[in-house]
Design a protein around this motif. Structure first.
Motif, PDB file in Angstrom:
ATOM      1  N   ARG A  48      17.110 -46.256   9.597  1.00 44.14           N
ATOM      2  CA  ARG A  48      16.804 -47.673   9.336  1.00 44.14           C
ATOM      3  C   ARG A  48      16.385 -47.802   7.872  1.00 44.14           C
ATOM      4  O   ARG A  48      15.371 -47.230   7.459  1.00 44.14           O
ATOM      5  CB  ARG A  48      15.704 -48.165  10.268  1.00 44.14           C
ATOM      6  N   VAL A  49      17.167 -48.544   7.092  1.00 47.22           N
ATOM      7  CA  VAL A  49      16.950 -48.582   5.660  1.00 47.22           C
ATOM      8  C   VAL A  49      16.572 -49.976   5.177  1.00 47.22           C
ATOM      9  O   VAL A  49      16.953 -50.992   5.771  1.00 47.22           O
ATOM     10  CB  VAL A  49      18.195 -48.110   4.878  1.00 47.22           C
ATOM     11  N   VAL A  50      15.826 -49.984   4.071  1.00 49.04           N
ATOM     12  CA  VAL A  50      15.646 -51.197   3.295  1.00 49.04           C
ATOM     13  C   VAL A  50      16.634 -51.124   2.142  1.00 49.04           C
ATOM     14  O   VAL A  50      16.743 -50.101   1.473  1.00 49.04           O
ATOM     15  CB  VAL A  50      14.204 -51.356   2.784  1.00 49.04           C
ATOM     16  N   PRO A  75      20.783 -51.391   8.091  1.00 45.89           N
ATOM     17  CA  PRO A  75      19.804 -52.133   7.297  1.00 45.89           C
ATOM     18  C   PRO A  75      18.849 -52.908   8.204  1.00 45.89           C
ATOM     19  O   PRO A  75      19.288 -53.603   9.136  1.00 45.89           O
ATOM     20  CB  PRO A  75      20.656 -53.091   6.461  1.00 45.89           C
ATOM     21  N   VAL A  76      17.555 -52.781   7.932  1.00 46.61           N
ATOM     22  CA  VAL A  76      16.565 -53.556   8.681  1.00 46.61           C
ATOM     23  C   VAL A  76      15.765 -54.466   7.760  1.00 46.61           C
ATOM     24  O   VAL A  76      15.019 -55.327   8.240  1.00 46.61           O
ATOM     25  CB  VAL A  76      15.606 -52.641   9.469  1.00 46.61           C
ATOM     26  N   ALA A  77      15.916 -54.290   6.438  1.00 47.75           N
ATOM     27  CA  ALA A  77      15.166 -55.109   5.488  1.00 47.75           C
ATOM     28  C   ALA A  77      15.946 -55.178   4.182  1.00 47.75           C
ATOM     29  O   ALA A  77      16.744 -54.288   3.868  1.00 47.75           O
ATOM     30  CB  ALA A  77      13.770 -54.532   5.245  1.00 47.75           C
ATOM     31  N   VAL A  78      15.708 -56.249   3.428  1.00 49.95           N
ATOM     32  CA  VAL A  78      16.343 -56.416   2.136  1.00 49.95           C
ATOM     33  C   VAL A  78      15.304 -56.911   1.137  1.00 49.95           C
ATOM     34  O   VAL A  78      14.446 -57.734   1.472  1.00 49.95           O
ATOM     35  CB  VAL A  78      17.545 -57.396   2.206  1.00 49.95           C
ATOM     36  N   ILE A  79      15.379 -56.371  -0.076  1.00 52.48           N
ATOM     37  CA  ILE A  79      14.534 -56.825  -1.182  1.00 52.48           C
ATOM     38  C   ILE A  79      15.459 -57.194  -2.333  1.00 52.48           C
ATOM     39  O   ILE A  79      16.171 -56.337  -2.866  1.00 52.48           O
ATOM     40  CB  ILE A  79      13.543 -55.732  -1.632  1.00 52.48           C
ATOM     41  N   ASP A  80      15.483 -58.472  -2.669  1.00 54.46           N
ATOM     42  CA  ASP A  80      16.307 -58.960  -3.778  1.00 54.46           C
ATOM     43  C   ASP A  80      15.784 -60.337  -4.157  1.00 54.46           C
ATOM     44  O   ASP A  80      15.590 -61.180  -3.283  1.00 54.46           O
ATOM     45  CB  ASP A  80      17.782 -59.045  -3.370  1.00 54.46           C
ATOM     46  N   ALA A  88      23.978 -63.244   1.666  1.00 50.90           N
ATOM     47  CA  ALA A  88      25.257 -62.571   1.860  1.00 50.90           C
ATOM     48  C   ALA A  88      25.088 -61.291   2.661  1.00 50.90           C
ATOM     49  O   ALA A  88      25.907 -60.969   3.522  1.00 50.90           O
ATOM     50  CB  ALA A  88      25.899 -62.279   0.502  1.00 50.90           C
ATOM     51  N   LEU A  89      24.027 -60.550   2.406  1.00 51.54           N
ATOM     52  CA  LEU A  89      23.768 -59.339   3.183  1.00 51.54           C
ATOM     53  C   LEU A  89      23.422 -59.682   4.625  1.00 51.54           C
ATOM     54  O   LEU A  89      23.961 -59.087   5.570  1.00 51.54           O
ATOM     55  CB  LEU A  89      22.654 -58.525   2.545  1.00 51.54           C
ATOM     56  N   MET A  90      22.554 -60.653   4.796  1.00 46.68           N
ATOM     57  CA  MET A  90      22.084 -60.984   6.144  1.00 46.68           C
ATOM     58  C   MET A  90      23.188 -61.584   7.005  1.00 46.68           C
ATOM     59  O   MET A  90      23.138 -61.497   8.234  1.00 46.68           O
ATOM     60  CB  MET A  90      20.893 -61.931   6.044  1.00 46.68           C
ATOM     61  N   ALA A  91      24.214 -62.153   6.374  1.00 40.50           N
ATOM     62  CA  ALA A  91      25.334 -62.692   7.139  1.00 40.50           C
ATOM     63  C   ALA A  91      26.141 -61.593   7.809  1.00 40.50           C
ATOM     64  O   ALA A  91      26.810 -61.825   8.821  1.00 40.50           O
ATOM     65  CB  ALA A  91      26.234 -63.524   6.225  1.00 40.50           C
ATOM     66  N   GLY A  92      26.083 -60.401   7.273  1.00 36.47           N
ATOM     67  CA  GLY A  92      26.863 -59.304   7.822  1.00 36.47           C
ATOM     68  C   GLY A  92      26.102 -58.365   8.722  1.00 36.47           C
ATOM     69  O   GLY A  92      26.708 -57.511   9.376  1.00 36.47           O
ATOM     70  N   PHE A  93      24.768 -58.494   8.747  1.00 34.78           N
ATOM     71  CA  PHE A  93      23.955 -57.586   9.548  1.00 34.78           C
ATOM     72  C   PHE A  93      22.876 -58.389  10.283  1.00 34.78           C
ATOM     73  O   PHE A  93      22.150 -59.171   9.660  1.00 34.78           O
ATOM     74  CB  PHE A  93      23.284 -56.530   8.655  1.00 34.78           C
ATOM     75  N   PRO A  94      22.726 -58.202  11.570  1.00 33.67           N
ATOM     76  CA  PRO A  94      21.732 -58.955  12.327  1.00 33.67           C
ATOM     77  C   PRO A  94      20.324 -58.403  12.144  1.00 33.67           C
ATOM     78  O   PRO A  94      20.136 -57.226  11.839  1.00 33.67           O
ATOM     79  CB  PRO A  94      22.187 -58.786  13.777  1.00 33.67           C
ATOM     80  N   ARG A  95      19.349 -59.273  12.302  1.00 36.59           N
ATOM     81  CA  ARG A  95      17.936 -58.901  12.362  1.00 36.59           C
ATOM     82  C   ARG A  95      17.497 -58.105  11.133  1.00 36.59           C
ATOM     83  O   ARG A  95      16.930 -57.013  11.241  1.00 36.59           O
ATOM     84  CB  ARG A  95      17.637 -58.118  13.650  1.00 36.59           C
ATOM     85  N   VAL A  96      17.774 -58.648   9.957  1.00 40.39           N
ATOM     86  CA  VAL A  96      17.332 -58.047   8.704  1.00 40.39           C
ATOM     87  C   VAL A  96      16.171 -58.863   8.158  1.00 40.39           C
ATOM     88  O   VAL A  96      16.275 -60.087   8.008  1.00 40.39           O
ATOM     89  CB  VAL A  96      18.472 -57.984   7.672  1.00 40.39           C
ATOM     90  N   ALA A  97      15.056 -58.202   7.874  1.00 40.04           N
ATOM     91  CA  ALA A  97      13.875 -58.895   7.367  1.00 40.04           C
ATOM     92  C   ALA A  97      13.944 -59.017   5.850  1.00 40.04           C
ATOM     93  O   ALA A  97      14.397 -58.103   5.167  1.00 40.04           O
ATOM     94  CB  ALA A  97      12.613 -58.133   7.765  1.00 40.04           C
ATOM     95  N   LEU A 114      17.619 -47.580   0.237  1.00 40.20           N
ATOM     96  CA  LEU A 114      18.753 -47.564  -0.679  1.00 40.20           C
ATOM     97  C   LEU A 114      18.378 -48.417  -1.880  1.00 40.20           C
ATOM     98  O   LEU A 114      18.176 -49.631  -1.741  1.00 40.20           O
ATOM     99  CB  LEU A 114      19.998 -48.155  -0.014  1.00 40.20           C
ATOM    100  N   VAL A 115      18.269 -47.813  -3.046  1.00 38.75           N
ATOM    101  CA  VAL A 115      17.942 -48.564  -4.260  1.00 38.75           C
ATOM    102  C   VAL A 115      19.242 -48.823  -5.009  1.00 38.75           C
ATOM    103  O   VAL A 115      19.824 -47.914  -5.612  1.00 38.75           O
ATOM    104  CB  VAL A 115      16.934 -47.788  -5.132  1.00 38.75           C
TER     105      VAL A 115
END
Length: 415
Positions: A48-50, A75-80, A88-97, A114-115
């Motif tokens: 499970r990656v951010v 992916p479980v989280a995104v920082i941007d 755009a990321l969240m449209a392709g993956f469910p339940r991303v914080a 993943l940086v």
């Protein structure tokens, strides 16, 4: 903190995606391109990656591979900071914080990071991940500033949390065969060359990004400030530009491959630079190193926007062999690397062997296989497979430092 680090503990595993072998061309390459339901039963739950940075390289490379590897990584989280990138990321993956710090992403369930943000943001992003106990895969260049790299190495030692450098070409099985050949014939090496024709043009990646990517243009102010810190205040604008792009943005990949090929020989590039030159307004750069009296290493990168295809060739010339490695665009999935090895025996008889990658055996995918297995916790894993040259260990910060020293020296030598 100890619980978080245990969840992302690094543990050596076997070579990425290596199973039975198939013959392609005249050579044999590992075949292990598992589909979503084909991973071995012992494979753990997906890592499970951010995702830190959801820009062009994330969408054009990493995320499309992740979509095809749900058994390995999720992916479980995104920082941007850009809401369009996040959406755009969240449209392709469910339940991303949506998170703002690495520590927040741990609460969202992340066990690794993943940086993929711009290179001048990497230091702070990686430090935050290490302090949060998250093992990191960081896109190249991890940093172009040796002082920053030293700070990251110290943090890695202090926290005990590993950083893997995003040298995805190192995970291509054909590149690994090239490195193996170079190592086996190192005593007879006479010349290693790198030649890159890079369109770096919109047609290569625009169709892979779900929003208009930024145009090719001047370095943004934060990047310029980072380049001044890396090269010093006396560096010229041309030196900074070439360092950021032709040298640090591209050739650093191939410098890493050369360093891997020379590993164990005592030869190094830094400190042995014979010349470095740029032309065409900094859009072309060439370097020449002489690690010892028997070996010369030459590398060139040309940005040619009118070219329709990316072309990359590495060639090893020894006293009784020539190994020629050709690589397609790193974003291409329908093309693979090719390695042609010509050898001659004592009576002059020649042999040619050709190795070609299997379908979809590209560096980005194999890198994710290797990295996720290195950070997965597997109870009762059984014996570890024997290491293969060119694979172990995963590229880390000490390699990053050696590579950066070589290309930085070349940048400062530019006329």
């Amino acid at each position: 903190m100890s619980t978080m680090r245990h969840a992302g503990q690094q543990r050596p595993q076997g070579p990425p995606g290596v199973g039975d072998t198939v013959t392609t061309g005249q050579g044999r390459v590992p075949d292990g391109d598992f589909g979503p339901g084909d991973e071995p039963e012992s494979t753990p739950a997906p890592v499970r990656v951010v995702v830190i940075g959801a820009g062009k390289v994330a969408h054009a490379a990493h995320l499309r591979e992740i979509r095809d590897l749900p058994q390995l990584i999720r992916p479980v989280a995104v920082i941007d900071p850009d809401p369009g990138h996040r959406a755009a990321l969240m449209a392709g993956f469910p339940r991303v914080a949506v998170c703002t710090t690495a520590e927040e992403s741990v609460w969202a369930g992340a066990t690794a990071a993943l940086v993929l943000s711009p290179w001048w943001t990497h230091k702070d992003a990686v430090l935050g991940c290490l302090d949060a106990g998250l093992p990191v895969l960081c896109e190249k260049p991890v940093s172009l500033d040796p002082a920053e790299i030293d700070e990251l190495i110290a943090a890695e030692v202090r926290t005990g949390v590993p950083v893997t450098a995003g040298y995805m070409k190192r995970h291509d099985p054909i590149v690994q065969l090239f490195i193996d050949h170079c190592r086996e014939h190192a005593a007879d090496a006479r010349r290693i060359t790198v030649d890159i024709h890079d369109p770096n043009a919109p047609h290569l990646v625009d169709h892979l990004v779900p929003y208009p990517p930024p145009p090719f243009g001047p370095q943004p102010p934060p990047a310029e400030a980072a380049l001044v810190r890396a090269l010093g205040a006396d560096a010229t604008a041309t030196q900074r530009e070439v360092y950021a792009r032709g040298l640090g943005g591209s050739l650093i990949h191939q410098v890493n491959i050369v360093h891997a090929a020379l590993d164990g020989t005592g030869r190094r590039l830094h400190g042995n630079l014979e010349h470095s030159m740029q032309w065409a307004g900094g859009s072309a750069v060439s370097c020449r190193w002489r690690p010892d009296d028997d070996l010369v290493v030459e590398a060139s990168h040309l940005r040619l926007p009118a070219h329709r295809r990316y072309r990359e060739t590495l060639e090893f010339t020894g006293t009784d062999s020539v190994a020629t490695l050709t690589l397609p665009s790193p974003y291409a999935r329908d093309e693979g690397a090719t390695l042609q090895i010509d050898t001659w025996d004592a009576d002059g008889t020649s042999t040619r062997r050709t190795h070609r990658a299997a379908a979809a055996r590209i560096g980005f995918r194999e890198q994710l296989r290797a990295w996720t297995r290195s950070v997965s916790w597997i109870p009762n894993p059984g014996p570890r497979p024997a290491p293969r040259p060119g694979i172990w260990p995963l590229p880390g910060l000490r390699e990053v430092r050696e590579d950066a020293l070589a290309v930085r020296e070349a940048a400062l030598r530019l006329g």
